[in-house]
Design an enzyme around this catalytic site. Sequence first.
Site, PDB file in Angstrom:
ATOM      1  N   LYS A  63      59.560  44.049  43.780  1.00 43.56           N
ATOM      2  CA  LYS A  63      59.458  42.840  42.895  1.00 43.56           C
ATOM      3  C   LYS A  63      60.720  42.611  41.899  1.00 43.56           C
ATOM      4  CE  LYS A  63      55.415  41.287  43.722  1.00 43.56           C
ATOM      5  NZ  LYS A  63      54.550  40.085  43.724  1.00 43.56           N
TER       6      LYS A  63
ATOM      7  N   GLU B 155      37.023  38.936  56.048  1.00 45.06           N
ATOM      8  CA  GLU B 155      37.761  37.924  55.329  1.00 45.06           C
ATOM      9  C   GLU B 155      38.624  37.105  56.461  1.00 45.06           C
ATOM     10  OE1 GLU B 155      40.314  39.299  51.906  1.00 45.06           O
ATOM     11  OE2 GLU B 155      38.927  41.097  51.874  1.00 45.06           O
TER      12      GLU B 155
ATOM     13  N   ARG C 239      61.695  24.003  54.170  1.00 39.24           N
ATOM     14  CA  ARG C 239      61.972  25.391  54.435  1.00 39.24           C
ATOM     15  C   ARG C 239      63.031  25.288  55.770  1.00 39.24           C
ATOM     16  NH1 ARG C 239      56.146  27.739  55.588  1.00 39.24           N
ATOM     17  NH2 ARG C 239      55.755  25.572  56.041  1.00 39.24           N
ATOM     18  N   GLU C 240      63.918  24.634  55.866  1.00 43.39           N
ATOM     19  CA  GLU C 240      64.900  24.502  56.795  1.00 43.39           C
ATOM     20  C   GLU C 240      65.425  25.879  56.893  1.00 43.39           C
ATOM     21  OE1 GLU C 240      64.596  22.355  54.515  1.00 43.39           O
ATOM     22  OE2 GLU C 240      64.895  20.447  55.087  1.00 43.39           O
ATOM     23  N   LEU C 241      65.779  26.680  55.882  1.00 47.04           N
ATOM     24  CA  LEU C 241      66.579  27.636  55.973  1.00 47.04           C
ATOM     25  C   LEU C 241      65.649  29.035  56.728  1.00 47.04           C
ATOM     26  CD1 LEU C 241      69.073  29.526  55.547  1.00 47.04           C
ATOM     27  CD2 LEU C 241      68.302  30.092  53.106  1.00 47.04           C
TER      28      LEU C 241
ATOM     29  N   HIS D 157      51.074  49.350  56.393  1.00 50.40           N
ATOM     30  CA  HIS D 157      52.181  48.348  56.388  1.00 50.40           C
ATOM     31  C   HIS D 157      53.060  48.921  57.869  1.00 50.40           C
ATOM     32  CE1 HIS D 157      50.852  48.732  52.237  1.00 50.40           C
ATOM     33  NE2 HIS D 157      51.189  47.484  52.213  1.00 50.40           N
TER      34      HIS D 157
ATOM     35  N   CYS E 299      45.156  49.601  52.246  1.00 47.88           N
ATOM     36  CA  CYS E 299      45.457  48.174  51.794  1.00 47.88           C
ATOM     37  C   CYS E 299      44.424  47.470  52.785  1.00 47.88           C
ATOM     38  CB  CYS E 299      46.602  47.663  51.659  1.00 47.88           C
ATOM     39  SG  CYS E 299      46.678  45.959  50.904  1.00 47.88           S
TER      40      CYS E 299
ATOM     41  N   ILE F 231      39.412  48.132  53.187  1.00 49.41           N
ATOM     42  CA  ILE F 231      39.849  47.385  52.164  1.00 49.41           C
ATOM     43  C   ILE F 231      39.233  45.963  51.998  1.00 49.41           C
ATOM     44  CG2 ILE F 231      41.653  46.918  50.364  1.00 49.41           C
ATOM     45  CD1 ILE F 231      41.027  49.851  50.587  1.00 49.41           C
TER      46      ILE F 231
ATOM     47  N   ARG G 121      60.049  34.481  54.102  1.00 54.92           N
ATOM     48  CA  ARG G 121      58.589  34.349  53.667  1.00 54.92           C
ATOM     49  C   ARG G 121      58.700  33.491  52.275  1.00 54.92           C
ATOM     50  NH1 ARG G 121      54.983  37.794  56.082  1.00 54.92           N
ATOM     51  NH2 ARG G 121      53.619  38.441  54.311  1.00 54.92           N
TER      52      ARG G 121
HETATM   53  N1  GLN Z   1      40.558  42.456  49.922  1.00 51.09           N
HETATM   54  C1  GLN Z   1      42.074  42.188  50.231  1.00 51.09           C
HETATM   55  C2  GLN Z   1      42.304  42.536  51.762  1.00 51.09           C
HETATM   56  O1  GLN Z   1      41.874  43.283  52.413  1.00 51.09           O
HETATM   57  C3  GLN Z   1      42.984  43.116  49.418  1.00 51.09           C
HETATM   58  C4  GLN Z   1      44.211  42.482  49.745  1.00 51.09           C
HETATM   59  C5  GLN Z   1      45.393  43.111  48.826  1.00 51.09           C
HETATM   60  O2  GLN Z   1      45.020  44.156  48.123  1.00 51.09           O
HETATM   61  N2  GLN Z   1      46.619  42.641  48.659  1.00 51.09           N
HETATM   62  O3  GLN Z   1      43.007  41.800  52.443  1.00 51.09           O
HETATM   63 ZN    ZN Z   2      46.133  46.158  49.000  1.00 50.70          ZN
END
Ligand code: GLN
Ligand code: ZN
Length: 708
Positions: free
Chosen positions: A100, A438, A16-18, A648, A680, A385, A469
């Site tokens: 994507k 998590e 991963r040099e770059l 985000h 999310c 989430i 990434r």
């Molecule tokens: N349960 C996961 C989180 O909260 C869901 C992540 C995702 O949807 N990419 O991180």
């Molecule tokens: Zn999500």
Amino acid sequence: MARTAVLGLPRVGPNRELKTALEARWSGRATDEELLAVAREQRAALWRRAADAGIDVICVGDASLYDHVLDTAVAVGAVEPGLDAYFEAARGARPLEMTKWFDTNYHYLVPRLTGELAARPDHWLEQLAEARALGIEGRPVILGPWSFVQLAKAPLSCLDALLPVYAELVDALDAREFQIDEPCLVTGRYEGFERAWRALEDAAGERELCLTTYFGRVPGEVFALGAAEIHLDLVRAPEQLEPALAAVAGGSTRLSLGVIDGRNVWAADLERARALIDRAITALGEDRVTIAPSCSLLHVPYDASRERALPGRLAFAYEKLEELALLKAGEWPQRAVAPVPRDESVRARVAALRPADYARSAPYAQRAAAQRERVALPPLPTTTIGSFPQTAEIRRARRELRSGALGAGEYERFMRERIAEAIELQEELGLDMLVHGEAERADMVEYFGEQLEGFAFTEHGWVQSYGSRCVKPPILHGDVSRPEPMTLAWWRHAQSLTSRPVKGMLTGPVTILQWSFVRDDQPRRETCTQIALAIQDEVRDLEAAGCFAIQIDEAALREGLPLHPSEQDEYVRWAVDCFRLTAAPARPETQIHTHMCYSEFGEMIEHIARLDADVLSIEASRSDMELLDVFDRFEYPNEIGPGVYDIHSPRVPEVEEIERLLALAEARLGRERLWVNPDCGLKTRGWEETLPALENLVAAARRRRMAA
Ligand code: GLN
Ligand code: ZN
């Protein structure tokens, strides 16, 4: 003799040099010149390697500092020249949209085709000259205009302005042949293609154009173009060889046979690949056959010889170059192919599945009643989430566990404390349904892969996801089963600390499949069914331990959608079935949640309804609840939590703003079936944004509850 070609190479460097160089440049620790030197060194090393392996046609121009679509945007004048403008477009204050690349886990930047266009061939001129200095006559790879317009999500009419610019580009490059990538042909679309192709041909004059499409079959029309060469992805679509041979038989078009899998990590079955090559040589003659990987090697890591896992079974980019050379020579030492480990009990379990195994024991209405009886939630229940901020100390603890600096006991104690903190914070915030946060998971697929049979992990198997990434996908190599509970102890601990329900948190089978390198000796559907049963075991254990709500995330369900419309239905059917199988044994009074982090599922809503999750959380805030428009046409039957703020962005949403979105959602869906949640997981955010955002979320839900 048939010749060999490579269509594209990895970028980030074997170590991963770059990535390191890019991040140093971005943080001001390195100069442009230092970054460019690393990039030059990396591509030169790969060209040399390809040349040493004996590859006849070596790609140039695919090597990129960030993204080849962005490079193309610069080349046609849609982005200003210079590194500052380049990185500004990629990651500045108003970055290009990222999305994507077909069905891969690579993300490209969506160009904005505004303003004057102008040809800027420097990117290829430089790389051609660098290769030449090494004695290599490279073949420039150019993303073709027809696909470029579609990837830019622009109308085909933009070709009018674009084609003259492309003509200038081709004109400026001193090369005997060009690789023109037109990957959008895999969707089956053809409209407008021929005109774009002829414009390039006119510009190329005597020089040859090789038309390259991958990830599926090319439409039959292309064989009538009289192209110098047409590439076929024979890994994804082997059935196209015979019709292609018949179609070009009378002409002079060469066929490039993509017989080495550029998307996967397995050592090739050389006998089988050579049989296809021999078939083509018999039909067309040696001179009209090129031996190639199915697509660019961008999607595989560098060097399998560095890995301890799965000896003899893996081939990364370096090994694939060698396989091409062996195929050309037509002889190779006998390789003892290690058999795929079989687990007869897993196979028997799959074989015994019956239609009833794919359905909950009661319909949603009955389940909802049983669930309401079991746990009383307020209207507009609030939840998150799953993940909470992954702070530096959490990441350090995981790192130290791996390095041995932290013992298993200390690690467990540390994580239990984080869970306790998360529970306490959520109670203080007043959320109705809690999560454990998590903290123990670096990655939602890796975490499960590491505990399931049938998965292996690499040490250096990084592939570019976007920019700097990289991801290191697990390798699903054998039959999948779950030897022991994977999440139960963490969930038990979390639930023991509160009287409010804590969701069990699992990753769904399709997402695990989609984000791994997957065995190719059986259909993906079969493999996915095995994963579904393994996750089902966890569902059963959580339920038996008293868990009321279990969330099975299917973040990647839509990503797996085949590129050709004719194949999409079949995929969706089995993908949804695998989810249903995972959730099926849950009793009516157990609430199954699922989560999907995208909003473009208008065309998939019927299928998503067939998941039959009791509660679905989705992304919606960025589009101002516009996605709920689909519910005008389709009545979604179960409960739903359209994300009320965008995780985000670091911005903290105002109470009024969330209230307004909730009102919009209520107007569409009614209050009874509505949940309130972010769009999310919160792992990439800091607590300083997360706490006020969730405070406002809870306040907004409370105010809406009071509203008439
Ligand atoms: N349960 C996961 C989180 O909260 C869901 C992540 C995702 O949807 N990419 O991180
Ligand atoms: Zn999500």
